[in-house]
Design a protein around this motif. Structure first.
Motif, PDB file in Angstrom:
ATOM      1  N   TYR A 157       1.663   1.342   3.699  1.00 14.82           N
ATOM      2  CA  TYR A 157       1.390   2.775   3.804  1.00 14.82           C
ATOM      3  C   TYR A 157       2.648   3.619   4.044  1.00 14.82           C
ATOM      4  O   TYR A 157       2.545   4.826   4.249  1.00 14.82           O
ATOM      5  CB  TYR A 157       0.394   3.031   4.944  1.00 14.82           C
ATOM      6  CG  TYR A 157      -0.989   2.522   4.664  1.00 14.82           C
ATOM      7  CD1 TYR A 157      -1.928   3.297   3.989  1.00 14.82           C
ATOM      8  CD2 TYR A 157      -1.381   1.250   5.080  1.00 14.82           C
ATOM      9  CE1 TYR A 157      -3.215   2.835   3.732  1.00 14.82           C
ATOM     10  CE2 TYR A 157      -2.665   0.769   4.830  1.00 14.82           C
ATOM     11  CZ  TYR A 157      -3.566   1.566   4.150  1.00 14.82           C
ATOM     12  OH  TYR A 157      -4.833   1.094   3.886  1.00 14.82           O
ATOM     13  N   GLN A 171       3.076   6.765   2.037  1.00 13.84           N
ATOM     14  CA  GLN A 171       1.876   7.595   1.939  1.00 13.84           C
ATOM     15  C   GLN A 171       1.834   8.605   3.088  1.00 13.84           C
ATOM     16  O   GLN A 171       2.409   8.387   4.158  1.00 13.84           O
ATOM     17  CB  GLN A 171       0.630   6.714   1.958  1.00 13.84           C
ATOM     18  CG  GLN A 171       0.548   5.736   0.798  1.00 13.84           C
ATOM     19  CD  GLN A 171      -0.760   4.983   0.758  1.00 13.84           C
ATOM     20  OE1 GLN A 171      -1.807   5.504   1.169  1.00 13.84           O
ATOM     21  NE2 GLN A 171      -0.735   3.740   0.265  1.00 13.84           N
ATOM     22  N   ASP A 172       1.157   9.706   2.840  1.00 12.68           N
ATOM     23  CA  ASP A 172       1.046  10.772   3.835  1.00 12.68           C
ATOM     24  C   ASP A 172      -0.107  10.456   4.782  1.00 12.68           C
ATOM     25  O   ASP A 172      -1.206  10.986   4.665  1.00 12.68           O
ATOM     26  CB  ASP A 172       0.827  12.116   3.146  1.00 12.68           C
ATOM     27  CG  ASP A 172       0.834  13.270   4.137  1.00 12.68           C
ATOM     28  OD1 ASP A 172       1.358  13.084   5.258  1.00 12.68           O
ATOM     29  OD2 ASP A 172       0.302  14.351   3.805  1.00 12.68           O
TER      30      ASP A 172
END
Length: 273
Positions: free
Chosen positions: A195, A198-199
């Motif tokens: 992750y 990723q935001d």
């Protein structure tokens, strides 16, 4: 071999912390004391009295930078336990002292290493609780696979009963994965970073023993400050309060009952001959 005193053990660990701190400052790498070491720095101004280790944590990009700088090191006192340098069966790195060694009846991992500092990578975590816990379970399952590549290492534990149980429980994994530690280490390391681009709102050590408690707002890993740990100037996240309350509860400044005071008594440390 000469058994080390607690004063000698802590002196070696403080020297290692000072060494890491100097490399981090020279290379603009931010790190923080973590876990019980961060708690100890706030509550005791250093080591928790019944504990005997030092942990640091770094955002993944700073973790990778620190690993590269430690690999370049010309200091013969220390070695780096990381899967890119030697056989590491863990999901995190250690810096260890070459003049010391341990004997343990229950821990059979990395028997050639000495006194150490644990170095934990902090990776992004998703907001959704089910997705987060499922991801962390996957990481921890892959960490088990890595450890199960080697015998007798996979039959290790903090207590003899744990080590004995794991001798049998992990054997099926050993049959599948034995000898494949490099492959499994690379798979695990990449999975932990799933992750990072990723935001998502949280950050944590994805193979944490704190499990469901190990998720922190990513903004608390944006601001750092100096703190004294015993006589060493180290670094910590500024908002230590949110981190420590998440792991240890609102009363983290209170001493736990004696039966809850954990240490590494399954190690006995010695000076090498």
């Amino acid at each position: 071999m000469k058994k080390m005193t607690i004063e000698e053990i802590r002196k070696i660990q403080l020297d290692m912390l000072s060494y890491i701190d100097s490399i981090a400052r020279e290379n603009n790498i931010e790190y923080s004391l973590g876990g019980g070491s961060l708690l100890g720095s706030i509550r005791h101004k250093g080591f928790i009295p019944w504990d005997d280790d030092i942990d640091i944590m770094l955002y993944r990009s700073d973790y990778n930078k620190l690993i590269e700088e430690l690999k370049k090191s010309q200091d013969d006192r220390y070695s780096l336990l990381h899967y890119s340098t030697e056989k590491n069966l863990l999901s995190f790195a250690k810096l260890y002292d070459n003049s010391t060694q341990f004997i343990s009846k229950t821990d059979k991992m990395h028997p050639w290493t000495g006194l150490f500092i644990d170095i934990f990578p902090m990776d992004r975590l998703p907001e959704n609780e089910h997705e987060r816990l499922s991801f962390m379970k996957s990481v921890q399952n892959n960490a088990e696979n890595l450890l199960s590549t080697s015998f007798p290492a996979y039959a290790s534990g903090s207590k003899a009963i744990y080590a004995f149980a794991r001798l049998f429980l992990r054997f099926p994994r050993f049959v599948v994965y034995h000898g494949k530690w490099t492959e499994r280490a690379e798979i695990l390391d990449q999975l932990m970073q799933k992750y990072d681009n990723q935001d998502v709102p949280y950050i944590g050590f994805t193979d944490s023993r704190y499990r469901a408690k190990e998720f922190f707002p990513k903004e608390i890993f944006e601001e750092y400050e100096d703190i004294m740990f015993e006589d060493v100037k180290a670094r910590k996240i500024q908002d230590h309060d949110r981190y420590l309350k998440q792991l240890y509860g609102d009363s983290y400044m209170e001493l736990p009952p004696e039966n809850k005071r954990e240490n590494h008594s399954y190690y006995t440390w010695y000076w090498k001959d």
